[in-house]
Design a protein around this motif. Sequence first.
Motif, mmCIF file in Angstrom:
data_model
loop_
_atom_site.group_PDB
_atom_site.id
_atom_site.type_symbol
_atom_site.label_atom_id
_atom_site.label_comp_id
_atom_site.label_asym_id
_atom_site.label_seq_id
_atom_site.Cartn_x
_atom_site.Cartn_y
_atom_site.Cartn_z
ATOM 1 N N MET A 1 0.855 -1.177 0.000
ATOM 2 C CA MET A 1 0.000 0.000 0.000
ATOM 3 C C MET A 1 0.900 1.239 0.000
ATOM 4 N N ALA A 2 0.655 2.129 -0.920
ATOM 5 C CA ALA A 2 1.498 3.316 -1.069
ATOM 6 C C ALA A 2 1.128 4.400 -0.062
ATOM 7 N N ALA A 3 2.148 5.075 0.437
ATOM 8 C CA ALA A 3 1.925 6.249 1.285
ATOM 9 C C ALA A 3 1.322 7.346 0.422
ATOM 10 N N TRP A 4 0.442 8.123 1.027
ATOM 11 C CA TRP A 4 -0.184 9.249 0.318
ATOM 12 C C TRP A 4 0.901 10.252 -0.068
ATOM 13 N N LEU A 5 0.773 10.851 -1.234
ATOM 14 C CA LEU A 5 1.688 11.873 -1.747
ATOM 15 C C LEU A 5 3.115 11.324 -1.906
ATOM 16 N N SER A 6 3.216 10.059 -2.286
ATOM 17 C CA SER A 6 4.502 9.415 -2.529
ATOM 18 C C SER A 6 4.616 9.044 -4.007
ATOM 19 N N GLU A 7 5.801 8.613 -4.424
ATOM 20 C CA GLU A 7 5.991 8.160 -5.802
ATOM 21 C C GLU A 7 5.091 6.954 -6.104
ATOM 22 N N GLY A 8 4.914 6.069 -5.119
ATOM 23 C CA GLY A 8 4.024 4.922 -5.307
ATOM 24 C C GLY A 8 2.582 5.355 -5.529
ATOM 25 N N TRP A 9 2.152 6.377 -4.804
ATOM 26 C CA TRP A 9 0.800 6.929 -4.968
ATOM 27 C C TRP A 9 0.645 7.539 -6.353
ATOM 28 N N ILE A 10 1.680 8.255 -6.809
ATOM 29 C CA ILE A 10 1.644 8.830 -8.160
ATOM 30 C C ILE A 10 1.547 7.713 -9.197
ATOM 31 N N ALA A 11 2.321 6.640 -9.032
ATOM 32 C CA ALA A 11 2.284 5.508 -9.969
ATOM 33 C C ALA A 11 0.883 4.885 -10.008
ATOM 34 N N ASP A 12 0.267 4.706 -8.845
ATOM 35 C CA ASP A 12 -1.098 4.171 -8.800
ATOM 36 C C ASP A 12 -2.073 5.115 -9.494
ATOM 37 N N THR A 13 -1.910 6.410 -9.271
ATOM 38 C CA THR A 13 -2.767 7.412 -9.888
ATOM 39 C C THR A 13 -2.656 7.340 -11.406
ATOM 40 N N LEU A 14 -1.437 7.264 -11.926
ATOM 41 C CA LEU A 14 -1.222 7.180 -13.371
ATOM 42 C C LEU A 14 -1.821 5.903 -13.953
ATOM 43 N N GLU A 15 -1.611 4.791 -13.274
ATOM 44 C CA GLU A 15 -2.154 3.514 -13.750
ATOM 45 C C GLU A 15 -3.674 3.582 -13.878
ATOM 46 N N LEU A 16 -4.324 4.059 -12.837
ATOM 47 C CA LEU A 16 -5.781 4.114 -12.827
ATOM 48 C C LEU A 16 -6.324 5.183 -13.774
ATOM 49 N N GLY A 17 -5.652 6.328 -13.845
ATOM 50 C CA GLY A 17 -6.134 7.438 -14.669
ATOM 51 C C GLY A 17 -5.956 7.237 -16.158
ATOM 52 N N ALA A 18 -5.051 6.356 -16.537
ATOM 53 C CA ALA A 18 -4.785 6.126 -17.962
ATOM 54 C C ALA A 18 -5.942 5.438 -18.677
ATOM 55 N N VAL A 19 -6.817 4.791 -17.936
ATOM 56 C CA VAL A 19 -7.920 4.067 -18.567
ATOM 57 C C VAL A 19 -9.248 4.821 -18.498
ATOM 58 N N MET A 20 -9.194 6.080 -18.144
ATOM 59 C CA MET A 20 -10.410 6.896 -18.155
ATOM 60 C C MET A 20 -10.898 7.016 -19.598
ATOM 61 N N PRO A 21 -12.215 7.191 -19.793
ATOM 62 C CA PRO A 21 -12.744 7.284 -21.151
ATOM 63 C C PRO A 21 -12.186 8.495 -21.912
ATOM 64 N N TYR A 22 -11.895 8.303 -23.187
ATOM 65 C CA TYR A 22 -11.409 9.363 -24.063
ATOM 66 C C TYR A 22 -12.512 10.410 -24.234
ATOM 67 N N GLN A 23 -12.146 11.685 -24.053
ATOM 68 C CA GLN A 23 -13.081 12.797 -24.251
ATOM 69 C C GLN A 23 -12.326 13.911 -24.957
ATOM 70 N N ALA A 24 -12.484 13.978 -26.256
ATOM 71 C CA ALA A 24 -11.738 14.924 -27.083
ATOM 72 C C ALA A 24 -11.840 16.354 -26.548
ATOM 73 N N GLY A 25 -10.688 17.003 -26.436
ATOM 74 C CA GLY A 25 -10.633 18.404 -26.060
ATOM 75 C C GLY A 25 -10.724 18.706 -24.577
ATOM 76 N N VAL A 26 -10.987 17.715 -23.757
ATOM 77 C CA VAL A 26 -11.076 17.942 -22.311
ATOM 78 C C VAL A 26 -9.672 17.754 -21.745
ATOM 79 N N SER A 27 -8.941 18.869 -21.652
ATOM 80 C CA SER A 27 -7.533 18.817 -21.271
ATOM 81 C C SER A 27 -7.171 19.980 -20.356
ATOM 82 N N ALA A 28 -6.313 19.704 -19.371
ATOM 83 C CA ALA A 28 -5.855 20.751 -18.452
ATOM 84 C C ALA A 28 -4.746 20.184 -17.571
ATOM 85 N N THR A 29 -3.920 21.086 -17.056
ATOM 86 C CA THR A 29 -2.945 20.706 -16.039
ATOM 87 C C THR A 29 -3.363 21.371 -14.732
ATOM 88 N N LEU A 30 -3.558 20.525 -13.719
ATOM 89 C CA LEU A 30 -4.006 20.978 -12.407
ATOM 90 C C LEU A 30 -2.864 20.855 -11.414
#
Length: 133
Positions: A1-30
């Motif tokens: 289990m990854a610590a919050w705000l760690s590199e492991g947490w970022i890796a989990d976030t990227l893994e899960l977020g990469a499979v979100m549905p494609y939505q053309a033009g919905v882009s931003a850096t937060l």
Amino acid sequence: MAAWLSEGWIADTLELGAVMPYQAGVSATLQYFLTDTHGTEYAYYWTIRDGQLAAAGLGEHVAPDVELSVSLEDARSMQTGLTDATSAFMEGKLRVDGDLDLLMTLLPITGSNEYQELERELARRTDFDRIGS
């Protein structure tokens, strides 16, 4: 289990977020800034491209579209599903700087079933009592 705000947490976030549905033009850096009761600041960012999480990292992004600032405790509450981000914003707990209209274009994503499942799975994979490392 990854610590919050760690590199492991970022890796989990990227893994899960990469499979979100494609939505053309919905882009931003937060850019997120979280501050604890002692004034220590934690920063991370997400880059969403066409509805999918394309990049994420710890620290500050060089050119975010939107900056979100919140206390560490309120961020924990939002990440664990106890508090809704829109409610936190309306209550003044979440401060937004930058392109608010652009941020509003992301609401259909954050309201989607896929995103809600991503948040639940990320919370299951995260140890919110440990920060960083």
